[in-house]
Structures are given as structure tokens and as C-alpha cells.
Design an enzyme around this catalytic site. Sequence first.
Site, PDB file in Angstrom:
ATOM      1  N   CYS A 115       0.849  -1.192   0.000  1.00  0.00           N
ATOM      2  CA  CYS A 115       0.000   0.000   0.000  1.00  0.00           C
ATOM      3  C   CYS A 115       0.884   1.240   0.000  1.00  0.00           C
ATOM      4  CB  CYS A 115      -0.944   0.015   1.204  1.00  0.00           C
ATOM      5  SG  CYS A 115      -2.359   1.122   0.927  1.00  0.00           S
ATOM      6  N   CYS A 117      -0.029   4.146   1.890  1.00  0.00           N
ATOM      7  CA  CYS A 117      -0.385   5.095   2.957  1.00  0.00           C
ATOM      8  C   CYS A 117       0.731   5.370   3.960  1.00  0.00           C
ATOM      9  CB  CYS A 117      -1.673   4.674   3.650  1.00  0.00           C
ATOM     10  SG  CYS A 117      -1.689   2.969   4.225  1.00  0.00           S
ATOM     11  N   CYS A 125      -3.963   6.001   0.584  1.00  0.00           N
ATOM     12  CA  CYS A 125      -3.485   4.712   0.061  1.00  0.00           C
ATOM     13  C   CYS A 125      -3.151   4.763  -1.425  1.00  0.00           C
ATOM     14  CB  CYS A 125      -4.525   3.620   0.336  1.00  0.00           C
ATOM     15  SG  CYS A 125      -4.866   3.401   2.090  1.00  0.00           S
ATOM     16  N   LYS A 192     -12.737  -4.855   1.893  1.00  0.00           N
ATOM     17  CA  LYS A 192     -12.200  -4.034   2.978  1.00  0.00           C
ATOM     18  C   LYS A 192     -13.073  -2.802   3.138  1.00  0.00           C
ATOM     19  CE  LYS A 192      -8.139  -1.296   4.094  1.00  0.00           C
ATOM     20  NZ  LYS A 192      -6.702  -1.193   3.867  1.00  0.00           N
ATOM     21  N   ARG A 202      -3.244   2.693  12.488  1.00  0.00           N
ATOM     22  CA  ARG A 202      -2.734   3.893  11.820  1.00  0.00           C
ATOM     23  C   ARG A 202      -1.632   4.570  12.622  1.00  0.00           C
ATOM     24  NH1 ARG A 202      -8.369   6.225   9.115  1.00  0.00           N
ATOM     25  NH2 ARG A 202      -8.679   4.404   7.765  1.00  0.00           N
ATOM     26  N   ARG A 218     -10.968   7.839   3.831  1.00  0.00           N
ATOM     27  CA  ARG A 218     -10.777   6.815   2.807  1.00  0.00           C
ATOM     28  C   ARG A 218     -12.107   6.336   2.200  1.00  0.00           C
ATOM     29  NH1 ARG A 218      -5.408   6.264   4.283  1.00  0.00           N
ATOM     30  NH2 ARG A 218      -4.787   5.052   6.099  1.00  0.00           N
ATOM     31  N   LYS A 249     -12.405  -7.727   5.854  1.00  0.00           N
ATOM     32  CA  LYS A 249     -11.799  -6.848   6.859  1.00  0.00           C
ATOM     33  C   LYS A 249     -12.688  -5.640   7.097  1.00  0.00           C
ATOM     34  CE  LYS A 249      -7.803  -3.833   7.202  1.00  0.00           C
ATOM     35  NZ  LYS A 249      -6.620  -3.332   6.547  1.00  0.00           N
ATOM     36  N   TYR A 314      -3.551  -9.809  15.760  1.00  0.00           N
ATOM     37  CA  TYR A 314      -2.457  -9.311  16.596  1.00  0.00           C
ATOM     38  C   TYR A 314      -2.169 -10.256  17.755  1.00  0.00           C
ATOM     39  CZ  TYR A 314      -3.035  -5.308  13.659  1.00  0.00           C
ATOM     40  OH  TYR A 314      -3.097  -4.515  12.543  1.00  0.00           O
TER      41      TYR A 314
HETATM   42  C1  PBG Z   1      -4.597   0.446   4.726  1.00  0.00           C
HETATM   43  C2  PBG Z   1      -4.658  -0.529   5.849  1.00  0.00           C
HETATM   44  C3  PBG Z   1      -5.577  -0.495   6.885  1.00  0.00           C
HETATM   45  C4  PBG Z   1      -5.264  -1.533   7.741  1.00  0.00           C
HETATM   46  C5  PBG Z   1      -4.195  -2.242   7.174  1.00  0.00           C
HETATM   47  N1  PBG Z   1      -3.831  -1.595   5.994  1.00  0.00           N
HETATM   48  C6  PBG Z   1      -6.764   0.346   7.073  1.00  0.00           C
HETATM   49  C7  PBG Z   1      -6.662   1.791   6.961  1.00  0.00           C
HETATM   50  O1  PBG Z   1      -5.731   2.433   7.472  1.00  0.00           O
HETATM   51  O2  PBG Z   1      -7.562   2.356   6.349  1.00  0.00           O
HETATM   52  C8  PBG Z   1      -5.981  -1.795   9.017  1.00  0.00           C
HETATM   53  C9  PBG Z   1      -5.497  -2.891   9.871  1.00  0.00           C
HETATM   54  C10 PBG Z   1      -5.905  -2.809  11.287  1.00  0.00           C
HETATM   55  O3  PBG Z   1      -6.639  -1.905  11.745  1.00  0.00           O
HETATM   56  O4  PBG Z   1      -5.476  -3.699  12.023  1.00  0.00           O
HETATM   57  N2  PBG Z   1      -3.661   0.178   3.794  1.00  0.00           N
HETATM   58 ZN    ZN Z   2      -3.142   2.049   2.775  1.00  0.00          ZN
END
Ligand code: PBG
Ligand code: ZN
Length: 325
Positions: A115, A117, A125, A192, A202, A218, A249, A314
Site C-alpha cells: 500500500c 499510505c 493509500c 475491505k 494507523r 478513505r 476486513k 495481533y
Molecule cells: C490500509 C490498511 C488499513 C489496515 C491495514 N492496511 C486500514 C486503513 O488504514 O484504512 C488496518 C489494519 C488494522 O486496523 O489492524 N492500507
Molecule cells: Zn493504505
Amino acid sequence: MSSLDLRRLRQDEHVRALTREVHVQLDQLIQPLFVAEAIAAPQAVPGLTGVQQETSESLLRQVEQDLEAGVSKFLLFGVPQARSERQIDWSFTAGQVRSLKARFGRDIWLATDVCLCSSTPHGHCGVLAAEGDHLDNDASVAELVQAALAYSHAGADCVAPSDMMDGRVAAIRGALDGAGLARTVLMSYAVKFHSTLYGPFRVAADSAPKSGSMLKDRASYQLDPARPNDAWLCAERDAAQGADILIVKPGLPYLDLLRELSREIRKPWAVYHVSGEFAALEALAAMGLANRAALHREILIAFRRAGASMIITYGARYARDWLSA
Ligand code: PBG
Ligand code: ZN
């Protein structure tokens, strides 16, 4: 004449074990890892017990520890120091992949999140179009392809695009195959949602959209929670474009879709138990209002029951204890 009926098979642990239909195994769990270039020492991530932003050195130590805890599958998020809009430099994260595979080889299965971001100045992203109010789809896909190639060349077993741009699965698959990297698995974040449950992530990935940007959130690329039809369209599209594994997700709020999609689309399904969901469980247990192991076990079982082959969580590194407690 007793009315005892369905309770007969609940009366002791032997008969409960014999009749159980759903099991969670440690080898179905994927542990996320964060590695950041700009830090001198590991940094704890708020809300996520035991999860840190790792340095290059602590990353290797953490994986060694995880292997001892029975975890061998990982999803790596790299957080490079430099940020740029285009021609992004993927070498920091690719270097982490290389050193992990040099050290652990086939003892680990390493997926790398793909990604933009954590690499763009604004935290979105994708690549911001000149107008500043939307993402340029094709320019974003071009960057994502370079990331996937870099990680795959570095030895990643799997690349996992999480950006939600259109056409990225086909573009990445085509580029990998064209570069002689046909064996790299492609796991797509197909379904997602635009969720409020990504907060701790984040922080860990340093990837929140920066305030001041015209594009505030987003919502223009992640799915609307109130539009399940879009989940089907994305899943069917990504499956057709060559995704090997499909992700739903977040997890619990979208269990309905995981159930339905996994019955209908005959690809392996993963569920991502996201950071906010995990943190909420940890908070409940920390308040003394739930048994931590039993709480996590119940949720992991729910994912398996709903049709997930694998669970990104996690808590993978604690799961051996949780599953046996
Ligand atoms: C975006 C991304 C996100 C997560 C993993 N990759 C979501 C986002 O920031 O919009 C979320 C994973 C999590 O909350 O554990 N590339
Ligand atoms: Zn991202």
C-alpha cells in the site's frame, strides 16, 4: 421420563470435544509485524498488547520469539522514513523482507502488505490527483506494482495489496508473472470496509490521512459498510483477476459477508481481525470483565465457523496459550 435431550452431549468435556465441529489451529494464524525506519528503539503501539513498531534489529528478535511461540506466518508492514507522492522508494521494506528471509528462510511464510499510505506525504493509500480531491487510480496502481515487484524480488512469499484501487490485482499478477515471480502468492484485501476500527493500526503504520488534505478520509476507495453488494462485486472481480486468497476486513462486524462469500466463492478466505477490534477485547479483559484467553478463543472460533481458512490477528503470538487454556 426425563426431558433431558440436547444437553446430553454437553455434559462433560469428553463428549463436548467429540462433537465439536470447528477448530482453531495455530498454523492458521497470521501475525502482523510493523517495522519503522525512523525509530531508534522499538515503540509500543497503544491498544495492541505486545505489538511494537520494530527497528530492523528488533524485528528479527521478535520473529525469533514468535517462532518459539509457534507462530510462523507473518504480515509485514514497513514504515519508511522518506515519503513521496510518486516513484516511491520501496527499498526500506524490501530490505526488511530480504533480511527476514535470509535469517529464517522457509521456517517462516512472509506476506508483505502492499500500500502507499505509509509512504505518501498525505497518508492516503494512493497517489493524489493534481486537483487534490481524489486519488488517481492508474497512477496508484503503477506505484503498487513496483512495491509488489520489489517485495517479491526480495523474497516475500506473498504480497497483499490493501489499497483498494481498481485493477491492481490483475496488474500485480501480470507484473509478477512477467518478471518470473509466478510463485509469489497474491492475497487481496478484496472486501475491505471504510471502518472506524483501524485506529491503533494507523499509529503503528504512521498512515492516518493527514488533516489539511482536501481528501479527508478513505471513503472514496474503501467499501461502504451499508453496501454489501459492493463486497460481492469486489470479491468476484479480485477472484477473476487472479487473487489466490481473499480477505474480509474488519472481522466481527462483517461476519455475515464472510459466511456468505466463503460459501459461494471457492477460494481460501482470510479474515483480518483488525486493530480496533483486538484493542476492544483487550480493554474488556483489562477491566476485569472477561477472561482474556476465553474471550479471544471465542472470537477466533467465530471466524472459523463463518468460513475463514486463516485469521490475521495481533494475538497470534499468544494464541498457543489461549487455545489450550
Ligand atoms: C490500509 C490498511 C488499513 C489496515 C491495514 N492496511 C486500514 C486503513 O488504514 O484504512 C488496518 C489494519 C488494522 O486496523 O489492524 N492500507
Ligand atoms: Zn493504505
